[in-house]
Each structure stands twice: as C-alpha cells, then as structure tokens.
Design an enzyme around this catalytic site. Structure first.
Site, PDB file in Angstrom:
ATOM      1  N   GLU A  30     -57.174 -48.486  30.774  1.00  0.00           N
ATOM      2  CA  GLU A  30     -55.927 -48.009  31.397  1.00  0.00           C
ATOM      3  C   GLU A  30     -55.826 -46.539  31.041  1.00  0.00           C
ATOM      4  O   GLU A  30     -55.881 -46.173  29.867  1.00  0.00           O
ATOM      5  CB  GLU A  30     -54.726 -48.799  30.866  1.00  0.00           C
ATOM      6  CG  GLU A  30     -54.798 -50.300  31.166  1.00  0.00           C
ATOM      7  CD  GLU A  30     -54.969 -50.625  32.642  1.00  0.00           C
ATOM      8  OE1 GLU A  30     -54.514 -49.840  33.498  1.00  0.00           O
ATOM      9  OE2 GLU A  30     -55.581 -51.666  32.948  1.00  0.00           O
ATOM     10  N   CYS A  48     -47.787 -42.491  29.479  1.00  0.00           N
ATOM     11  CA  CYS A  48     -48.676 -42.500  30.639  1.00  0.00           C
ATOM     12  C   CYS A  48     -47.861 -42.660  31.918  1.00  0.00           C
ATOM     13  O   CYS A  48     -48.260 -42.227  32.980  1.00  0.00           O
ATOM     14  CB  CYS A  48     -49.681 -43.631  30.506  1.00  0.00           C
ATOM     15  SG  CYS A  48     -48.868 -45.174  30.095  1.00  0.00           S
TER      16      CYS A  48
HETATM   17  P1  NAD Z   1     -57.620 -39.632  24.676  1.00  0.00           P
HETATM   18  O1  NAD Z   1     -58.391 -40.028  25.864  1.00  0.00           O
HETATM   19  O2  NAD Z   1     -57.725 -38.244  24.200  1.00  0.00           O
HETATM   20  O3  NAD Z   1     -58.031 -40.565  23.438  1.00  0.00           O
HETATM   21  C1  NAD Z   1     -57.969 -41.971  23.541  1.00  0.00           C
HETATM   22  C2  NAD Z   1     -58.895 -42.563  22.494  1.00  0.00           C
HETATM   23  O4  NAD Z   1     -60.251 -42.290  22.876  1.00  0.00           O
HETATM   24  C3  NAD Z   1     -58.706 -41.964  21.111  1.00  0.00           C
HETATM   25  O5  NAD Z   1     -58.814 -42.977  20.134  1.00  0.00           O
HETATM   26  C4  NAD Z   1     -59.872 -40.992  21.028  1.00  0.00           C
HETATM   27  O6  NAD Z   1     -60.258 -40.702  19.703  1.00  0.00           O
HETATM   28  C5  NAD Z   1     -60.949 -41.791  21.751  1.00  0.00           C
HETATM   29  N1  NAD Z   1     -62.121 -41.040  22.192  1.00  0.00           N
HETATM   30  C6  NAD Z   1     -62.226 -39.736  22.516  1.00  0.00           C
HETATM   31  N2  NAD Z   1     -63.498 -39.441  22.873  1.00  0.00           N
HETATM   32  C7  NAD Z   1     -64.209 -40.593  22.778  1.00  0.00           C
HETATM   33  C8  NAD Z   1     -65.571 -40.945  23.007  1.00  0.00           C
HETATM   34  N3  NAD Z   1     -66.460 -40.056  23.423  1.00  0.00           N
HETATM   35  N4  NAD Z   1     -65.960 -42.230  22.796  1.00  0.00           N
HETATM   36  C9  NAD Z   1     -65.062 -43.152  22.394  1.00  0.00           C
HETATM   37  N5  NAD Z   1     -63.754 -42.881  22.152  1.00  0.00           N
HETATM   38  C10 NAD Z   1     -63.332 -41.614  22.354  1.00  0.00           C
HETATM   39  O7  NAD Z   1     -56.089 -40.028  24.970  1.00  0.00           O
HETATM   40  P2  NAD Z   1     -54.801 -39.770  24.091  1.00  0.00           P
HETATM   41  O8  NAD Z   1     -54.518 -38.304  24.064  1.00  0.00           O
HETATM   42  O9  NAD Z   1     -54.867 -40.503  22.795  1.00  0.00           O
HETATM   43  O10 NAD Z   1     -53.700 -40.530  24.973  1.00  0.00           O
HETATM   44  C11 NAD Z   1     -53.137 -39.932  26.094  1.00  0.00           C
HETATM   45  C12 NAD Z   1     -53.789 -40.398  27.363  1.00  0.00           C
HETATM   46  O11 NAD Z   1     -53.744 -41.815  27.425  1.00  0.00           O
HETATM   47  C13 NAD Z   1     -53.061 -39.916  28.593  1.00  0.00           C
HETATM   48  O12 NAD Z   1     -53.996 -39.560  29.569  1.00  0.00           O
HETATM   49  C14 NAD Z   1     -52.259 -41.137  29.029  1.00  0.00           C
HETATM   50  O13 NAD Z   1     -51.921 -41.152  30.393  1.00  0.00           O
HETATM   51  C15 NAD Z   1     -53.191 -42.242  28.664  1.00  0.00           C
HETATM   52  N6  NAD Z   1     -52.489 -43.510  28.492  1.00  0.00           N
HETATM   53  C16 NAD Z   1     -52.575 -44.435  29.482  1.00  0.00           C
HETATM   54  C17 NAD Z   1     -51.892 -45.639  29.371  1.00  0.00           C
HETATM   55  C18 NAD Z   1     -51.961 -46.677  30.456  1.00  0.00           C
HETATM   56  O14 NAD Z   1     -51.566 -47.809  30.216  1.00  0.00           O
HETATM   57  N7  NAD Z   1     -52.462 -46.346  31.633  1.00  0.00           N
HETATM   58  C19 NAD Z   1     -51.127 -45.883  28.242  1.00  0.00           C
HETATM   59  C20 NAD Z   1     -51.084 -44.925  27.232  1.00  0.00           C
HETATM   60  C21 NAD Z   1     -51.772 -43.738  27.366  1.00  0.00           C
END
Ligand code: NAD
Length: 543
Positions: free
Chosen positions: A293, A327
């Site tokens: 998501e 989000c």
């Molecule tokens: P992010 O994508 O920066 O990080 C999410 C997770 O991915 C973190 O734990 C991060 O450390 C990890 N990550 C980063 N690079 C990685 C890699 N190469 N391999 C594996 N894991 C990796 O997101 P964020 O800043 O923590 O959260 C905000 C984002 O999340 C926004 O885009 C928001 O819209 C989205 N979000 C979506 C929903 C939904 O239900 N659609 C809900 C909450 C947040």
C-alpha cells in the site's frame, strides 16, 4: 487436539477516548509522556525472542523537540537480517502447526493488553517519536491497532470457512496453508497501527516474519513487540530488525525462502522492492506474494451545492491533521468559482487559528514533520510554489527547523490544473486548490481522474444527488476509498476497508479477509469413498 468448534464473535471497534481536560485518560497519558522523556531507553533488535545488540547506536528524538532524547536503538545490518531469517524459518514449523484458534487468541490477548495497560505507553511513544497529537495517537496506536488485532482473527475464520462443495461419495476441502518460506514486513513511519498490522496479519495465518520498521518510528515498534511477547507470541515468529531499508532490504528480498512481502510506504520504495524480486524470479521456492500500500494524491472534489461549513472542516482536518503526513491526506481540491470567495475566506480564518508545536502541549493541533529529509522535500515544494507564476501561496509557506521540523499549514492556489502541486505526493501540510468554472463540472471530474498517477482516497462534496452520482461514476478508478460528504482520511477497520490502486498499491485492503487471503496458499483435498477399480468405461462395452 481440540475437540469442539471454536467461534470468534464479530468484534466491535474500540471506542476512541477524548482526553478532555480533567479526564483520567489525559492524566494517565501525561504521566506516561513525562516518564518516557525522563527515562530514555536502549532498543535492541529482537531475533528469535532474544535481544540482540549491535553497538551501532542511533539516537531517537521527538521531531518537534530535537534537543530531547528518547534513547537510542541498535541499528541492524545484513548480519542481523540473516539471523532474523534463520530465526523465522526455525519458528515457522511449530507456529504454523498450532491450532488456528491458539494463534487467534495471541492477537486477541494483545488487543486487550493494548486497550488496557499498554494504551498510554504506545500512545506516548507514538506522540513522542512521530509527533502526533494525543488524538492522532489514540486513533492510531490504540484504536486502529486494537481493531486490527480483534478483527483479523474474525476475518481469518471467513477465509477458513471458504470450503468447496462435496457430494455423498466425495468429500472436498481446502486447507489454507501458510506460505512456504518467511514473510518480510516493511512498515512506514506514519502509523503505529500499520506497523503492528504488517507483521501480525501474515503471522496470524501461520507465517513467520522478518519485520523492518521505519528508522524514524522505532519506539512504537519496540513496544508493539513487548505487547506481543506478553500476549504469548512464541519467540522467532516475528523478528524485529531496525535498520536502513537499502541495507536490510537486499539480503532479505534476495533470499530463496522469501515467501511474501507485506509493505506500506512510498510508491518509489515499493517499485524498487518489486523490481528487486522480479529481477531473478527463478531463485525463489515459490513466486513471492507482494502486497504493498503506497502513496496518494488525494482529492476533494466540490460541487456548487456543497455545504460550506462541512467542507471547510473537512479540508482543514483532511489536509493538516498529522501535518498532512497521512497517505490519505487531502492534498488537492477542486472548487467551483461560485463557492470559492466564501470558502477561501472561511478556510483562511480557520487555518489562522491552528496552533502548532510540541505535541505534549495538548492545545496544539499540529506537530512537526518526521525528519530532516521530509522537511527538505516539503520545503522545496513551498519554494517552488512561491516562485512559479501559476501558483499563489494563500496562507502559510513558512518553516523553521531550530527546535523541530515545523512547517506551517499552507494553501496554494494553482491556475494550472496539472501543476506538480496538483499531481505529486508532497506528504506534508500543503493543500493545493484549483478553482474551476462551476459550469464545467463534468470536464473537471475528468481532469481530476487523469491528473495524478495515484488512486488512493478522494471525496465528493455535494448536496445535489445527481452531482454525487456523476462524480461517483466519473471517479470510479481514481480512488480505492471514496467518500461522500466526508473528509478522505480516517478509515476505520471493519468499516472502510483501506487501499488504493494505480500507483497507490496492490489494493489488498488491510484489515480484511482479502488481505489475509494473500498470506495463505490453499491446498485442495479430494477424498473419494468408493473410487473406480476398473479403468474401462461402460461406453466401451460394444461398438
Ligand atoms: P518510505 O517508502 O520512505 O519507507 C517505508 C519503509 O520502507 C521504511 O521502513 C523504509 O526504511 C523502508 N525502505 C526504504 N528503502 C528500502 C529498500 N530498498 N528495501 C526495503 N525497505 C526499504 O515511506 P515512509 O516515509 O516511511 O512513509 C510515507 C509513505 O508511505 C508515503 O508515501 C505514504 O503515502 C505511504 N503510506 C501509504 C499507506 C497506504 O495505506 N497506502 C499508509 C501509510 C503510508
């Protein structure tokens, strides 16, 4: 073996506490905030139930009070990632063979512990580590996570209940096996409830999990592990490896035993994960299930028959609660010119009353954005808005990062409906408005549908039923969660199954049987009571 039919009754949503002045919950939460600030802790990795320290210590600070410390966490590396995979693989057998009812009771007990003695601990950790107000923490780290843990066992029974037809001579059944291998759960910073759900949903279905929390939300993750341990989750079923995504991700994603990925976060990171898994699909024992998501560019679409008071409240809450870091946050609005002068004034008056600051001061409606990199990225959009001739900053636009990462609630009017402020996810307190000619309702609906690659949430505000029907149809694929006369945030487990499509994710609807179904690989079993004993068919008896 348990002889009896175990039933899970349909749960109810956890009531949201108000934290009004003078209430007992407010006093208890304030005490817990003070206790946590006075007692910084050291958070280890938790692998196979053991606390593993790496010595690579990283400071945890409230985004709104950068001089304070919440403690430090031991940053995991690829070594701990490998240990976590081994621990998950070891724990998997006994856990997956346990009666499903026993697995369900672990989550039910966790929900009760969180509703009771851990409520203020997890809320305080969420408020301090991620800069949420008490209300934002309560609806997230308390109520939504409790709901996930109460509802998912109930939805699990719906998955298991799905059985094929049988006849008098043949019995058919379906065994909903956990996936082979382990599941990799990767959580974002902005919801403790999502962080708690990503590892526990696959675990409930009998899987073992390697969980990588966000580096900016370690404290809530640590307390979630404590609740689960106290609820009786066996060691190794969920393994916590707090480390950088680019370090933990590759060894886990490239492991032969990767059975699935349960991700929530940005579209960009999810695409990287998918590309990594897809780069050599032949190395896995099965095709890994990939559930993600991701981002959004959520719209509020207004018809000229809309109620202005309702709309103003929805825009202010939808765009600025939790600093726009949901989000589902409202981040673009389409307003008819006939309503705009009045709405603009009301909205600016309301925004002028918003208090922003330390979330331990309960008068504040907003806190700080999560970290330096978010601050930089959001403020670049603000500077762009100030310099672009098609954009007018109507309020806000200011920021400062001396005490914390504070960004003012900002409204921008765009004369260009396809400006990047109308199409890109900013993930901060910025609402961009496009004012359209009221007579061009239908064309503007199409504009809304085609402007952004995302399709997470959206809302229509109108009293005219024809306008509502028209928008619901025109925006059918523009949002996985569509709201009529309500803000596009605040989905409740069991009531508004959550998730979007297009660039917003795989739309597997967290907290429903649809999501749980992704963590099983069904086996169909046929048993014939009186099978054929001769290969010949009667039609072969003569020419
Ligand atoms: P992010 O994508 O920066 O990080 C999410 C997770 O991915 C973190 O734990 C991060 O450390 C990890 N990550 C980063 N690079 C990685 C890699 N190469 N391999 C594996 N894991 C990796 O997101 P964020 O800043 O923590 O959260 C905000 C984002 O999340 C926004 O885009 C928001 O819209 C989205 N979000 C979506 C929903 C939904 O239900 N659609 C809900 C909450 C947040």
């Amino acid at each position: 073996m348990f002889n009896g039919l175990f039933h899970i009754r349909e749960p109810k949503n956890e009531p949201v506490l108000g934290y009004e002045p003078g209430s007992t919950e407010r006093a208890a939460l304030k005490r817990e905030l003070e206790r946590m600030l006075a007692n910084p802790i050291e958070v280890p990795c938790i692998i196979g139930g053991r606390e593993v320290t790496t010595g690579d210590l990283v400071e945890m600070r409230p985004p709104h009070a950068l001089r304070q410390s919440l403690g430090r966490y031991h940053r995991a590396s690829a070594v701990e990632a490998e240990l976590a995979i081994a621990a998950a693989n070891e724990a998997k057998g006994a856990w997956s063979e346990m009666d499903w009812s026993a697995r369900a009771t672990v989550l039910h007990k966790a929900a009760e512990l969180l509703a009771g003695k851990y409520r203020y601990t997890l809320n305080a950790a969420t408020m301090l580590n991620t800069s949420k107000t008490c209300h934002q923490a309560e609806i997230d780290s308390a109520c939504e996570l409790i709901d996930f843990w109460r509802f998912n066992p109930y939805f699990m029974t719906q998955v298991y209940d799905d059985q094929p037809l049988s006849t008098q001579q043949v019995i058919n059944y379906m065994e909903h096996r956990p996936l082979e291998g382990f599941v990799f759960a990767v959580s974002p910073f902005n919801f403790a409830s999502i962080a708690g759900n990503l590892p526990t949903a696959p675990a409930l279905m009998g899987n073992a999990v390697v969980w990588k929390p966000s580096s900016t939300a370690i404290l809530p993750a640590y307390y979630i592990m404590q609740v689960l341990k106290e609820a009786g989750l066996p060691d190794g079923v969920i393994n916590l490896v707090p480390g950088p995504g680019p370090v933990i991700g590759p060894p886990v994603l490239n492991h032969t035993d990767l059975g699935g990925v349960h991700f929530t976060g940005s579209t960009q990171v999810f695409s990287t994960i998918w590309l990594t898994v897809g780069s050599d699909i032949r190395k896995y024992i099965s095709y890994p299930r990939i559930v993600g998501e991701t981002g959004g560019k959520n719209f509020v679409f207004v018809h000229e028959s809309a109620d202005l008071d309702v709309l103003t409240a929805a825009l202010v809450r939808g765009a600025f609660e939790y600093q726009g870091q949901k989000c589902s946050a409202a981040s673009r609005a389409y307003i008819p010119d006939s309503l705009w002068p009045q709405l603009r004034q009301r909205m600016l008056d309301e925004i002028g009353t918003i208090r922003m600051g330390d979330t331990c001061d309960f008068r504040n409606f907003m806190g700080a954005v999560i970290d330096q990199s978010a601050f930089k990225s959001i403020t670049q959009y603000l500077e762009f808005a100030k310099s672009d001739p098609n954009l007018d900053v109507l309020c806000g636009g200011g920021y400062e990062d001396r005490e914390g990462y504070f960004i003012e609630p900002t409204v921008v009017e765009s004369r260009d409906p396809r400006s990047k402020l109308m199409s890109e996810e900013i993930f901060g307190p910025v609402l961009t408005v496009y004012v359209y000619p009221a007579k061009r309702y239908e064309e503007t609906l199409e504009l809304c549908d085609t402007t952004s690659p995302y399709a997470l949430t959206g809302a229509i505000f109108a009293r005219d039923r024809f306008a509502i029907v028209q928008a619901t149809r025109a925006l059918r694929n523009a949002a996985g969660n569509f709201y009529i006369n309500d803000k596009p945030t605040g989905a409740v487990v069991g009531q508004q199954p959550f998730g979007g499509s297009r660039a917003s994710g795989t739309n597997d609807k967290a907290g429903t049987w649809l999501n749980l179904e992704r963590w099983v690989s069904p086996r169909s079993i046929k048993e014939t009571y009186l099978p054929a004993s001769d290969y010949r068919y009667p039609f072969m008896d003569g020419e």
